[in-house]
Structures are given as structure tokens and as C-alpha cells.
Design a protein around this motif. Structure first.
Motif, PDB file in Angstrom:
ATOM      1  N   SER A  11      61.368  82.734 -81.375  1.00 40.94           N
ATOM      2  CA  SER A  11      61.311  84.026 -80.679  1.00 40.94           C
ATOM      3  C   SER A  11      61.005  83.823 -79.230  1.00 40.94           C
ATOM      4  CB  SER A  11      60.252  84.930 -81.308  1.00 40.94           C
ATOM      5  OG  SER A  11      58.960  84.361 -81.106  1.00 40.94           O
ATOM      6  N   GLY A  12      61.403  84.790 -78.430  1.00 39.60           N
ATOM      7  CA  GLY A  12      61.149  84.722 -77.013  1.00 39.60           C
ATOM      8  C   GLY A  12      59.667  84.805 -76.706  1.00 39.60           C
ATOM      9  N   GLN A  13      58.896  85.453 -77.602  1.00 37.32           N
ATOM     10  CA  GLN A  13      57.465  85.567 -77.359  1.00 37.32           C
ATOM     11  C   GLN A  13      56.805  84.196 -77.390  1.00 37.32           C
ATOM     12  OE1 GLN A  13      55.550  88.281 -80.048  1.00 37.32           O
ATOM     13  NE2 GLN A  13      53.575  88.198 -78.941  1.00 37.32           N
TER      14      GLN A  13
ATOM     15  N   LYS B  89      64.423  81.869 -64.724  1.00 42.79           N
ATOM     16  CA  LYS B  89      65.449  82.730 -65.297  1.00 42.79           C
ATOM     17  C   LYS B  89      64.901  83.508 -66.507  1.00 42.79           C
ATOM     18  CE  LYS B  89      69.146  81.745 -62.760  1.00 42.79           C
ATOM     19  NZ  LYS B  89      69.873  82.769 -61.991  1.00 42.79           N
ATOM     20  N   PHE B  90      64.039  82.846 -67.282  1.00 48.06           N
ATOM     21  CA  PHE B  90      63.479  83.512 -68.471  1.00 48.06           C
ATOM     22  C   PHE B  90      62.650  84.732 -68.052  1.00 48.06           C
ATOM     23  CE2 PHE B  90      60.040  84.115 -71.548  1.00 48.06           C
ATOM     24  CZ  PHE B  90      60.761  84.250 -72.732  1.00 48.06           C
ATOM     25  N   PHE B  91      61.734  84.528 -67.110  1.00 45.17           N
ATOM     26  CA  PHE B  91      60.899  85.664 -66.706  1.00 45.17           C
ATOM     27  C   PHE B  91      61.686  86.680 -65.878  1.00 45.17           C
ATOM     28  CE2 PHE B  91      57.381  82.609 -67.518  1.00 45.17           C
ATOM     29  CZ  PHE B  91      56.697  83.374 -68.447  1.00 45.17           C
ATOM     30  N   GLU B  92      62.745  86.228 -65.209  1.00 45.23           N
ATOM     31  CA  GLU B  92      63.603  87.177 -64.521  1.00 45.23           C
ATOM     32  C   GLU B  92      64.287  88.092 -65.523  1.00 45.23           C
ATOM     33  OE1 GLU B  92      67.504  87.217 -61.512  1.00 45.23           O
ATOM     34  OE2 GLU B  92      66.545  85.311 -62.073  1.00 45.23           O
ATOM     35  N   ARG B  93      64.753  87.513 -66.626  1.00 44.68           N
ATOM     36  CA  ARG B  93      65.378  88.325 -67.680  1.00 44.68           C
ATOM     37  C   ARG B  93      64.343  89.271 -68.300  1.00 44.68           C
ATOM     38  NH1 ARG B  93      69.951  90.431 -68.836  1.00 44.68           N
ATOM     39  NH2 ARG B  93      70.936  88.446 -68.271  1.00 44.68           N
ATOM     40  N   MET B  94      63.157  88.797 -68.580  1.00 38.92           N
ATOM     41  CA  MET B  94      62.145  89.634 -69.233  1.00 38.92           C
ATOM     42  C   MET B  94      61.629  90.744 -68.329  1.00 38.92           C
ATOM     43  SD  MET B  94      61.941  88.699 -72.274  1.00 38.92           S
ATOM     44  CE  MET B  94      62.485  87.330 -73.301  1.00 38.92           C
ATOM     45  N   SER B  95      61.779  90.556 -67.019  1.00 42.52           N
ATOM     46  CA  SER B  95      61.307  91.598 -66.101  1.00 42.52           C
ATOM     47  C   SER B  95      62.272  92.762 -65.967  1.00 42.52           C
ATOM     48  CB  SER B  95      61.061  90.959 -64.719  1.00 42.52           C
ATOM     49  OG  SER B  95      62.269  90.472 -64.187  1.00 42.52           O
ATOM     50  N   GLN B  96      63.439  92.626 -66.539  1.00 43.79           N
ATOM     51  CA  GLN B  96      64.400  93.704 -66.475  1.00 43.79           C
ATOM     52  C   GLN B  96      64.016  94.812 -67.479  1.00 43.79           C
ATOM     53  OE1 GLN B  96      68.314  92.042 -67.074  1.00 43.79           O
ATOM     54  NE2 GLN B  96      68.244  90.786 -65.154  1.00 43.79           N
ATOM     55  N   ARG B  97      64.573  96.010 -67.242  1.00 43.62           N
ATOM     56  CA  ARG B  97      64.258  97.191 -68.083  1.00 43.62           C
ATOM     57  C   ARG B  97      64.741  96.988 -69.509  1.00 43.62           C
ATOM     58  NH1 ARG B  97      65.985 103.362 -66.459  1.00 43.62           N
ATOM     59  NH2 ARG B  97      64.666 104.460 -68.038  1.00 43.62           N
TER      60      ARG B  97
ATOM     61  N   LEU C 221      62.036  89.897 -76.510  1.00 48.78           N
ATOM     62  CA  LEU C 221      60.762  89.194 -76.650  1.00 48.78           C
ATOM     63  C   LEU C 221      60.500  88.773 -78.080  1.00 48.78           C
ATOM     64  CD1 LEU C 221      58.319  88.159 -75.116  1.00 48.78           C
ATOM     65  CD2 LEU C 221      57.173  90.353 -75.567  1.00 48.78           C
ATOM     66  N   LYS C 222      60.800  89.654 -79.001  1.00 50.59           N
ATOM     67  CA  LYS C 222      60.498  89.320 -80.392  1.00 50.59           C
ATOM     68  C   LYS C 222      61.724  88.858 -81.171  1.00 50.59           C
ATOM     69  CE  LYS C 222      56.569  92.518 -80.722  1.00 50.59           C
ATOM     70  NZ  LYS C 222      55.966  93.675 -81.437  1.00 50.59           N
ATOM     71  N   ARG C 223      62.797  88.758 -80.515  1.00 47.76           N
ATOM     72  CA  ARG C 223      64.023  88.317 -81.178  1.00 47.76           C
ATOM     73  C   ARG C 223      64.257  86.829 -80.883  1.00 47.76           C
ATOM     74  NH1 ARG C 223      68.593  92.648 -79.916  1.00 47.76           N
ATOM     75  NH2 ARG C 223      69.585  91.540 -81.664  1.00 47.76           N
ATOM     76  N   PRO C 224      65.172  86.139 -81.606  1.00 45.99           N
ATOM     77  CA  PRO C 224      65.416  84.701 -81.379  1.00 45.99           C
ATOM     78  C   PRO C 224      65.874  84.437 -79.950  1.00 45.99           C
ATOM     79  CG  PRO C 224      66.331  85.367 -83.469  1.00 45.99           C
ATOM     80  CD  PRO C 224      65.925  86.651 -82.813  1.00 45.99           C
ATOM     81  N   ILE C 225      65.502  83.283 -79.453  1.00 43.91           N
ATOM     82  CA  ILE C 225      65.795  82.897 -78.076  1.00 43.91           C
ATOM     83  C   ILE C 225      67.287  82.730 -77.845  1.00 43.91           C
ATOM     84  CG2 ILE C 225      65.560  80.404 -78.509  1.00 43.91           C
ATOM     85  CD1 ILE C 225      64.396  82.300 -75.383  1.00 43.91           C
ATOM     86  N   GLN C 226      68.029  82.450 -78.933  1.00 46.51           N
ATOM     87  CA  GLN C 226      69.459  82.213 -78.783  1.00 46.51           C
ATOM     88  C   GLN C 226      70.226  83.479 -78.455  1.00 46.51           C
ATOM     89  OE1 GLN C 226      71.160  80.803 -82.451  1.00 46.51           O
ATOM     90  NE2 GLN C 226      70.230  82.446 -83.674  1.00 46.51           N
ATOM     91  N   LEU C 227      69.529  84.686 -78.569  1.00 43.65           N
ATOM     92  CA  LEU C 227      70.201  85.938 -78.255  1.00 43.65           C
ATOM     93  C   LEU C 227      70.152  86.272 -76.772  1.00 43.65           C
ATOM     94  CD1 LEU C 227      69.010  88.110 -81.280  1.00 43.65           C
ATOM     95  CD2 LEU C 227      71.172  86.886 -81.003  1.00 43.65           C
ATOM     96  N   LEU C 228      69.374  85.548 -76.006  1.00 44.74           N
ATOM     97  CA  LEU C 228      69.362  85.773 -74.569  1.00 44.74           C
ATOM     98  C   LEU C 228      70.757  85.500 -73.993  1.00 44.74           C
ATOM     99  CD1 LEU C 228      65.982  84.139 -73.447  1.00 44.74           C
ATOM    100  CD2 LEU C 228      66.563  86.582 -73.420  1.00 44.74           C
ATOM    101  N   PRO C 229      71.236  86.375 -73.099  1.00 46.87           N
ATOM    102  CA  PRO C 229      72.580  86.171 -72.558  1.00 46.87           C
ATOM    103  C   PRO C 229      72.734  84.794 -71.861  1.00 46.87           C
ATOM    104  CG  PRO C 229      71.808  88.368 -72.063  1.00 46.87           C
ATOM    105  CD  PRO C 229      70.633  87.658 -72.655  1.00 46.87           C
TER     106      PRO C 229
END
Length: 389
Positions: free
Chosen positions: A30-32, A63-71, A78-86
Motif C-alpha cells: 500500500s501507498g501508506q 514524485k510520490f509526495f507530489e502525487r499524494m499532495s494532489q486533490r 494511500l491505502k491502495r497498492p502502490i502499483q496503481l499509482l499512475p
């Protein structure tokens, strides 16, 4: 990055010489969990997503925290698998994977050659069949250190080059000076060589003149030897003739002395006869006186006897004078003969000495001819001395 390690870097250093990070997760992580790890280790450049030994993707911490800072990103990822990040699922730029043996310079060129938005993303390296993360900041810092080392080396080379140029200028000045000296020495050498050549030519000419003089000396010596021997032979013949004439003079002197003895005897006899004639004349005169002049013609006989006695006396005196002169001439002849004999003996000794010197001269000439290859007549034996006894 440890600065002490940077000091060990060189233009030949590779990515294996830089510090690496090992943060790998499964695609279902997970992203968390990733966010918590990033917060716990802020120095991590990013995270590698791998399924067993297969590389799924990579995302940097920025890049990770840039993605997480978006709306709505926290709720979505955050709670989903990391492989789902674009950035992992559909990356616009493939991860940069380099071997650990890659040098730092080419690695920087490859990293900065990516799109500007991905230029500072972490680099993946393969080392010992594993994949590690390499922070581009460390790579750039290492590149800066290497460039500084190169610049120092270049500066040192420039300084050495300037020193070499200055030394080269000094050496060029010395070379010019040496060249000028060399040119002067070459000119002097040429002059000396010309002098030596002239001297050699003069020596060759002198050698030729000496050779000609030697030939002339040999010819003159041969002629002198031949003519000298002839003169010595003629002189010996003359001496022999003188010796013979001297013997004849001695014999004639002896004969004349014997003749003078006979003349002396005859003179004595004439003198005796003269005395006898005078005595007879005296006796005749006495007889005539005693006879009183009675014996006719006896005076004439007496007168004639007296005349004969007087003539005998005169003849005796003349013969005696001639004998005395003859004795004087004989003594002079004998003295001259003795002087001639002494002269002949002295001449013979001088001729013998001259013959010895001539024989030595012939030996010297023969030796000289032996050196120069000129044949000469063989020396003769000295002529035997003539004995004058």
C-alpha cells in the motif's frame, strides 16, 4: 554522501564507487507503507517496485509526495497498492537502469538526457544480480568532485605547461646561443680543417720532395760508390807505382853509392898517381941538377910530367867535387824517396778509412733501397792495402 569517500573518486570511478540504497516493495504494497518508510528515512531517493526478480517500476520520494499532495490522491492511492499509482502503472519515461561498472560521467549524461521533469529521478544500478537505488544528487556531487579534480589536474597541467613554456623559452634562448656557438665552432672547424688539409697537402708535397731527394741521394750514393771505388783503385795503382818507383830509387841510390865508392877509389888512385908523378918529376929535376944539365931533352919530359901531375890533381879535384855533389843529390833523392814512402803509407791509411766509410755508405744506401724498393749494385769488398817495405 561522505566527503572522505568523494576524495577517493577519479575520472575512472564507476557507479559502484557511490553509496546506494535498497528500498524495494511488492506491487501489492500500500501507498501508506511507502509513505511511512519515506517519513522514517527522508534520505531515501525513492522506492523500487518488483515482483520477484521482475522490475515493475520506480518512483522517487519527491514524485510520490507530489502525487499524494494532489486533490483526492490520499483517498485514491494511500491505502491502495502502490502499483496503481499512475507513475508506476503508466510511466511516461522508463526507469534508467545502468550497470554498476558504468563510469560517473556517462551516467550523468544519461540521467540528464531524460525529459526535464524526470531529469533528477533516481538511477537504478545492477550490482551482484541485485537492483539498487542511486540518488542523482550523489551522482552529480561525485561528478562535481571529479570535475574539480580534473580542473585541478588541468590547472596543474596548465601551470606545468606555463613552466614548460618558460623553460622552453629559456631552452630556446640557450638553443639559439648554442646554435650560434655551434655555427662559430663549425666555422672554426671548417677553418681548422682547411688549414689541416693545406698542411696535409704541404706534407704530401714535402713527402714527394723527400722521396725525390731520397732517390737522388741513392743515385748520387751509387754514383759516388762506383766512382769512389774507381778513384780508390786508381789511387792504389798510383800508390803502387809510387812504391815501385821508390824501390827503384832506393836500388838506384844503392848502385850510385857503389859507383861513388868506385869513383872514390879511382880518385884515390889518381891522387896516388899524381903524387907519384910529382915525385918522379922531383927526382928527374934532382937528376938534371946533379948532371949539370948534360941530359938533353929531359927538361921537356920533366915539364910534361909536372903538367900531367898538375892536370891529374885538377882532374882529381873536379872528380872529388862531382862526387860530393853526387852524394848530396843521392841524399836528397833518398830523403825524397823516404818522404814519398811516408806519404804513400799515410795515403794508404786514409784510403782504407775512406773505404770503410764508403762501405758503410753503401750499406746505408742498400738499407734505404730496401725500404723504397730500388735495387742497387752489391757492395764490393774493400781493396787490400798495399804494403810498402
Amino acid at each position: 554522501m561522505d566527503s572522505s569517500k568523494l576524495k577517493k573518486l577519479s575520472p575512472e570511478s564507476t557507479l559502484a564507487d557511490l553509496p546506494t540504497y535498497s528500498f524495494r516493495v511488492e506491487p501489492e504494497t500500500s501507498g501508506q507503507v511507502v509513505a511511512q518508510q519515506f517519513k522514517a528515512q527522508p534520505q531515501l531517493p525513492g522506492v523500487v517496485i518488483m515482483a520477484d526478480q521482475d522490475l515493475i517500476g520506480v518512483i522517487s520520494q519527491a514524485k510520490f509526495f507530489e502525487r499524494m499532495s494532489q486533490r483526492f490522491s490520499l483517498e485514491l492511492y494511500l491505502k491502495r497498492p502502490i502499483q496503481l499509482l499512475p507513475e508506476v502503472a503508466t510511466p511516461t519515461v522508463a526507469p534508467l537502469v545502468l550497470p554498476s561498472s558504468c563510469k560517473i560521467g556517462p551516467a550523468v549524461e544519461s540521467a540528464l538526457g531524460r525529459p526535464s521533469s524526470f531529469a533528477y529521478e533516481p538511477i537504478l544500478i545492477r550490482k551482484d544480480h541485485e537492483i539498487y537505488l542511486l540518488d542523482l544528487h550523489d551522482v552529480l556531487l561525485a561528478q562535481t568532485q571529479i570535475l574539480g579534480t580534473i580542473n585541478k589536474f588541468i590547472e596543474k597541467q596548465h601551470q606545468q605547461t606555463r613552466q614548460l613554456l618558460e623553460s622552453l623559452k629559456v631552452e630556446q634562448a640557450r638553443t639559439k646561443e648554442y646554435a650560434a656557438r655551434l655555427e662559430e665552432e663549425q666555422s672554426e672547424t671548417q677553418r681548422v680543417n682547411q688549414i689541416l688539409e693545406n698542411q696535409q697537402q704541404e706534407m704530401r708535397q714535402q713527402a714527394k720532395r723527400i722521396t725525390r731527394l731520397n732517390h737522388r741521394f741513392i743515385n748520387i750514393s751509387q754514383l759516388l760508390s762506383s766512382e769512389g771505388k774507381k778513384a780508390f783503385e786508381a789511387t792504389f795503382m798510383g800508390v803502387s807505382a809510387i812504391s815501385k818507383d821508390t824501390d827503384r830509387v832506393f836500388r838506384l841510390g844503392e848502385l850510385l853509392e857503389r859507383d861513388l865508392e868506385i869513383v872514390d877509389q879511382a880518385t884515390h888512385q889518381i891522387e896516388h898517381v899524381s903524387r907519384q908523378v910529382k915525385h918522379l918529376a922531383l927526382q928527374a929535376s934532382l937528376i938534371v941538377s946533379r948532371s949539370g944539365g948534360q941530359i938533353t931533352g929531359f927538361d921537356f919530359i920533366t915539364n910534361e910530367i909536372n903538367k900531367l901531375g898538375n892536370q891529374a890533381v885538377i882532374a882529381n879535384q873536379q872528380v872529388d867535387e862531382i862526387a860530393n855533389r853526387f852524394r848530396q843529390r843521392i841524399r836528397e833523392v833518398i830523403d825524397a824517396a823516404q818522404s814519398g814512402e811516408r806519404t804513400a803509407q799515410s795515403l794508404i791509411q786514409e784510403i782504407q778509412q775512406a773505404e770503410t766509410a764508403l762501405a758503410q755508405l753503401e750499406a746505408l744506401v742498400n738499407e734505404q733501397e730496401g725500404h723504397q724498393g730500388v735495387s742497387a749494385p752489391s757492395p764490393r769488398e774493400p781493396m787490400a792495402a798495399i804494403s810498402l817495405n
